[in-house]
Design an enzyme around this catalytic site. Structure first.
Site, short mmCIF file in Angstrom:
data_model
loop_
_atom_site.label_atom_id
_atom_site.label_comp_id
_atom_site.label_asym_id
_atom_site.label_seq_id
_atom_site.Cartn_x
_atom_site.Cartn_y
_atom_site.Cartn_z
N ASP A 80 0.97 -1.17 0.02
CA ASP A 80 0.01 0.06 0.13
C ASP A 80 1.05 1.32 -0.05
O ASP A 80 1.87 1.35 0.90
CB ASP A 80 -0.90 -0.03 1.21
CG ASP A 80 -2.07 0.85 0.95
OD1 ASP A 80 -2.20 1.62 0.17
OD2 ASP A 80 -2.86 0.86 2.01
N LYS B 223 -3.39 -0.77 24.79
CA LYS B 223 -3.09 -1.01 23.13
C LYS B 223 -1.43 -1.16 23.15
O LYS B 223 -0.80 -0.52 24.36
CB LYS B 223 -3.27 0.26 22.60
CG LYS B 223 -4.20 0.25 21.44
CD LYS B 223 -4.46 1.57 20.85
CE LYS B 223 -4.60 1.43 19.48
NZ LYS B 223 -5.12 2.50 18.60
N LYS C 132 4.63 1.91 21.90
CA LYS C 132 6.01 1.86 21.95
C LYS C 132 6.52 2.83 23.07
O LYS C 132 7.48 2.63 23.86
CB LYS C 132 6.72 2.63 20.68
CG LYS C 132 7.26 1.52 19.71
CD LYS C 132 8.20 2.42 18.71
CE LYS C 132 8.51 1.13 17.50
NZ LYS C 132 8.11 1.64 16.31
#
Ligand SMILES: [Zn+2]
Ligand SMILES: [Zn+2]
Length: 1002
Positions: free
Chosen positions: A81, A638, A641
């Site tokens: 993509d 979630k 990082k």
């Protein structure tokens, strides 16, 4: 190569696949069932693969591997993509610019060139990681959504839809991102709802012919008030006029009053104790000297909504109202009927700004209201709004990561209205509000021109073609996807950006004549210019004379580009450059047999493919779709990082292997569109219990495999062999059935469980047979185990491809294919259900009997006399040996009348009795076993070689001497004890023998 043996083994298999070109061979081998078609959902290469990508790769590998083994040819072409805002945002940062003005300043060519350059920053890493996690996919021949061939197919698709009347341009209220300065589609908007705090305002609109009387309206977007050109009331809503103290006294010290009009129903909530209304319509006022003065508000009039329709009010802001060039000015700042007005929230009177809301715009069109767009798509307030220092404020700064921050522009408006005594009330208001899914900026409801795919027009087709889709999990069909499809609205496909495919629409700058091109050839025929790239910086240069009635104007491309979902939704045909190439191949591969992605794609990739396929081919785009959930961090949050709340996926692969990660994920609820809290411990457990044990089973087999000639066969009559063969056949059926239904977790889970049966029951109970002197039985056991391992390698191959092929190499028979991934999936076999049921019963019985032993404090090493069944226990005598061995009994007796004097205890299973009486001879035997075990342990500890003779020194009470003397032969035969020496004092290992203790040493 890794030092870790697990990772090393996988890397060796990977090298083997590469050297022997196994993937290529899976595509070249015979495919009696024909083609099985699969479309990859292309990822972005602007970051490293994360768990979400790996999870998709596991699914997109397991299904094609399985179908290949089933006899299909499964082309697996990687896709990238390339277009859209994620890369544009990265490049903006990289170039140190922000916003469209900056991009246009440096030039679209430079901007697009940088996007093209940066899009593959991490491609090399992907090309290393994806094969390392065991995915067979052709990354060398990947399609890219920025390829000219890909983009040309989209031009074709757009023109097809245009010719069919399924796309159109319209001016309407849309959600726009003021930072990205572009429209968003319904699907994009629905992804970005977040709770935020806004400043709401209830604003006073003074009636022109009744000074001192105000209509009040409530809004959560005070910034939109300069765009107000009307108020709306409900025709069936009752209103009241309330006389209310202003809180001020005139010069004569008389109280002053104002008249407020609002919905009767809402005002009456004050009587019910509504705190907001009690505050806004107080009955008691505080005077400067501190006294409280009562001034009860009073309803002085009541009327229906129609009574105030047509009334004129004073505009809040003068600038536009005084602009004589403003179209429809005569219709502005009056009260109209709106059927969308309710008494649920607010005041029952609605502020109408036609440029900033869909109801507003509809009302504006209906009554020809003036249209004031005082905020640009970029969120900048028009300098003409008369607010002094607050003009030109920016709507953007508040992002969704600061939900408590009130927009400066709203504060300014509220302050301004307060100064003009036009603010009735204001308070903070928490509500769910859409944000840009790419940059997190709060969206604006904004009237603009956009191109749409007429989804509503083709809905009947879309609902019909959707019936043919099989979803996993099944509830997606009627649920998330079905509901979305039913409520779907026309799809806005135009964006006002740069790095994207261009919309092939040229328009005359004089007569607005319009031309749509479906290919590079068509554009060349009209313009005389041949382009080899369809990006904006190239095709915007192509202009030509308008031929319509000799108008003399210039045909220029409209500035819009395609929504990237038009890009990725075009995968089925655009990845093949259909219809310019591959016409036959396309027909064969459309619709896809299988696609998969995460749940959020239900409203995106899955949906847009379905819409485009419906519009272009009146077909669904895929037959089977696996919808996964997402992998969360162990704490249920979630993975982020910043929080460092998850281990790096490739570290995990290096530690436990890709197979373990695949098995962990593929057997998890993530396969049912649910979320998984990633646990390294659980993954490690799978490595240990499935992969590790399987290696141990093989190593056990390897000890004996060369000792006698054997094959891989499933025809042994021994009850343990019959059982494990049946279990293997049962596993094969379970996996096959689940895979045919695209239920990956249901297929993967029993593959892990089987190893437990194989290792802790079959192997453990069969040890002596492999060592044994009965050659016939030994061959039967070896034949069986090899057959089971070989079949297991096949069943496990789609899920744990490394260990499966490793095992296949070890146990495959002569003439078998070189890799398990080239092997044929066996047909579902009939299996002996009785032996599975009986063995389960026997194992259950044994585990209950062991519990009885434990409760009575009798170790398993202590032999017992017997287990008795009053009746027939339901399983045959062939199981008796197993029961005797496992429970350390002398005999199993059936159909016996149990007299209370013999039995000491009843086992939970009705009728079954285990005799826990320990006779002196049984006790002696138990003691000897204890001693033998202790000597074996000591041998191991001192590092003696098997068979190496040793002298055993013992200190023990007199009562044990005879027993130990009598067991000298056993000690010699089973523990290589050459002689026994009695000691008076001795330091060493303790051996508990009933009430007594002995000490032993060498
Ligand atoms: Zn944005
Ligand atoms: Zn023209």
């Amino acid at each position: 190569m890794s030092d870790n043996p697990v990772a090393k083994r996988e890397e060796e298999i990977l090298s083997f696949w590469n050297e022997r070109e196994i993937f290529k061979k899976t595509l070249e081998k015979d495919a009696p069932r024909g083609n099985y078609s699969f479309y990859d959902g292309p990822p972005f290469a602007t970051g490293l693969p994360h768990y979400g990508h790996l999870l998709q790769s596991f699914v997109k590998d397991a299904v094609p591997r399985y179908q290949t083994m089933r006899g299909y040819r499964v082309q697996r072409r990687w896709g990238w993509d390339c277009h859209g805002l994620p890369i544009e945002n990265i490049v903006e940062k990289e170039l140190g610019i922000s916003g469209k003005a900056d991009i246009e300043k440096i030039g679209i060519k430079k901007f697009n060139d940088t996007c093209r350059e940066k899009i593959f920053t991490y491609a090399k890493e992907w090309e290393r990681i994806i094969p390392r996690v065991g995915r067979f996919v052709d990354m060398g021949d990947a399609y890219k959504t920025m390829d000219t061939s890909y983009m040309e197919s989209e031009w074709w698709a757009f023109k097809e839809l245009y010719d069919k009347g399924l796309v159109y341009e319209s001016y309407r209220s849309m959600h726009v991102c003021p930072r990205c300065e572009t429209t968003l589609s319904q699907g994009e908007v629905s992804e970005g709802y977040e709770e935020i705090k806004d400043l709401s305002a209830t604003v006073k609109f003074e009636l022109v012919d009744e000074p001192g009387t105000y209509l009040i309206a409530w809004t959560t977007t005070p910034w939109s008030l300069p765009g107000n050109t009307a108020l709306a009331v409900g025709k069936d809503i009752e209103y009241v006029k309330v006389k209310k103290f202003t809180g001020k006294w005139d010069k004569k010290n008389e109280p002053t009053y104002e008249y407020i009009i609002l919905s009767k129903e809402i005002y009456n909530k004050k009587q019910e104790g509504n705190i907001r209304l009690m505050r806004e319509f107080p009955s008691v006022y505080q005077v400067p000297d501190g006294c409280a003065v009562p001034h009860v508000p009073k309803v002085v009039d009541e009327f229906g909504g129609l009574n105030i329709v047509g009334k004129q009010y004073k505009p809040l802001f003068d600038t536009y109202a005084q602009d004589e060039s403003l179209e429809n000015r005569e219709n502005g700042w009056k009260v109209y009927v709106g059927d969308f007005v309710t008494t649920d929230t607010g005041t029952g009177i609605v502020h109408i700004a036609p440029a900033f809301g869909s109801d507003d715009m509809a009302l504006g069109k209906e009554y020809n209201l003036p249209f004031i767009q005082h905020v640009s798509m970029g969120g900048i307030m028009d300098a003409r709004v008369d607010m002094g220092e607050f003009s030109e404020l920016d709507l953007k700064p508040r992002a969704k990561n600061k939900p408590d921050e009130i927009r400066e522009i709203d504060l300014a408006i509220v302050k301004h209205l307060k100064e003009k005594e036009l603010l009735f009330a204001s308070e903070k208001y928490v509500h769910s509000y859409p944000h840009c899914w790419r940059c997190d900026t709060a969206l604006l409801n904004y009237a603009t021109s956009s191109w749409f795919v007429g989804v509503e027009k083709m809905k009947a087709t879309l609902l019909k073609t959707a019936e043919a889709i099989n979803w996993s999990p099944a509830h997606i069909k009627e649920g998330r996807f079905g509901k979305w499809l039913e409520g779907a609205r026309d799809w806005s496909i135009s964006r006002q950006r740069y790095w994207a495919n261009t919309m092939p629409v040229w328009r005359c700058d004089t007569c607005t004549h319009e031309k749509v091109f479906g290919s590079i050839d068509e554009l060349e025929a009209a313009s005389g210019v041949r382009v080899d790239d369809l990006h904006k910086d190239v095709v915007d240069q192509v202009t030509f004379a308008c031929k319509k009635d000799d108008c003399g104007g210039v045909m220029k491309r409209i500035p819009d580009v395609f929504d990237t979902w038009f890009n990725s939704g075009s995968v089925p045909y655009a990845s093949m450059h259909y219809p310019f190439d591959n016409k036959e191949a396309f027909k064969e591969r459309f619709p896809a047999d299988f696609i998969g992605e995460a749940q959020d794609q239900t409203r995106a990739w899955f949906y847009y493919q379905h819409v485009l396929a419906g519009g272009l081919f009146e077909s669904h785009a895929f037959k089977n779709c696996i919808v996964t959930g997402i992998v969360l961090a162990e704490d249920g949050k979630k993975m982020a990082k910043k929080l460092q709340n998850y281990p790096d996926p490739m570290d995990v692969v290096d530690k436990y292997g890709a197979d373990a990660m695949r098995m962990y994920i593929l057997s998890s609820p993530v396969m049912r569109a649910e979320s998984l809290n990633f646990s390294e411990k659980d993954l490690q457990e799978i490595e240990r219990k499935m992969i590790g044990r399987l290696v141990n089973v093989y190593e056990f087999y390897a000890l004996y495999k060369d000792s006698i000639e054997h094959d891989a066969r499933a025809d042994s009559t021994h009850v343990l062999d019959r059982w494990i063969v049946s279990r293997m056949q049962q596993l094969h059926k379970e996996v096959t059935d689940a895979m045919e239904g695209y239920e990956i977790d249901r297929a993967a889970r029993p593959i892990g469980d089987f190893v437990d049966d194989l290792s802790t029951w079959y192997i453990r109970r069969s040890r002596d047979r492999f060592k044994g002197k009965d050659e016939e039985d030994k061959v039967a056991a070896l034949n069986t185990l090899r057959w089971v391992l070989k079949e297991y390698a096949k069943v496990a191959a789609p899920f744990a491809p490394f260990i499966a092929d490793w095992l296949w190499q070890k146990v495959k028979t002569e003439g078998a294919v070189e890799s398990v991934h080239l092997a044929e999936w066996s047909d579902v076999m009939k299996f002996d259900e009785h032996v599975i049921k009986d063995m389960a019963q026997v194992r259950e019985l044994i585990s209950q009997a062991l519990e009885v032993r434990a409760k009575e404090g009798i170790k398993v090493r202590q032999p017992l006399e017997e287990i008795c069944f009053e009746d027939d226990p339901g399983f045959g005598v062939q199981y008796d040996e197993l029961i005797r061995d496992e429970l350390n009994l002398k005999q199993v007796r059936r159909n016996v009348t149990i007299t209370p004097s013999v039995l000491t205890l009843r086992v939970v299973i009705p009728g079954v009795t285990i005799n826990t009486e320990i006779t002196p001879s049984l006790q002696k035997e138990g003691y000897v076993r204890e001693l033998l075990r202790a000597v074996q342990g000591l041998r191991k500890k001192t590092g003696l070689e098997p068979g190496e003779m040793v002298t055993l020194r013992i200190k023990a009470p007199e009562s044990l001497h005879d027993l130990i003397e009598e067991s000298r032969d056993e000690l010699r035969a089973l523990a290589s004890v050459a002689q026994v020496i009695w000691e008076e004092t001795l330091e060493g290992e303790e051996v508990v023998m009933g009430e007594e203790k002995a000490i032993i040493a060498f």
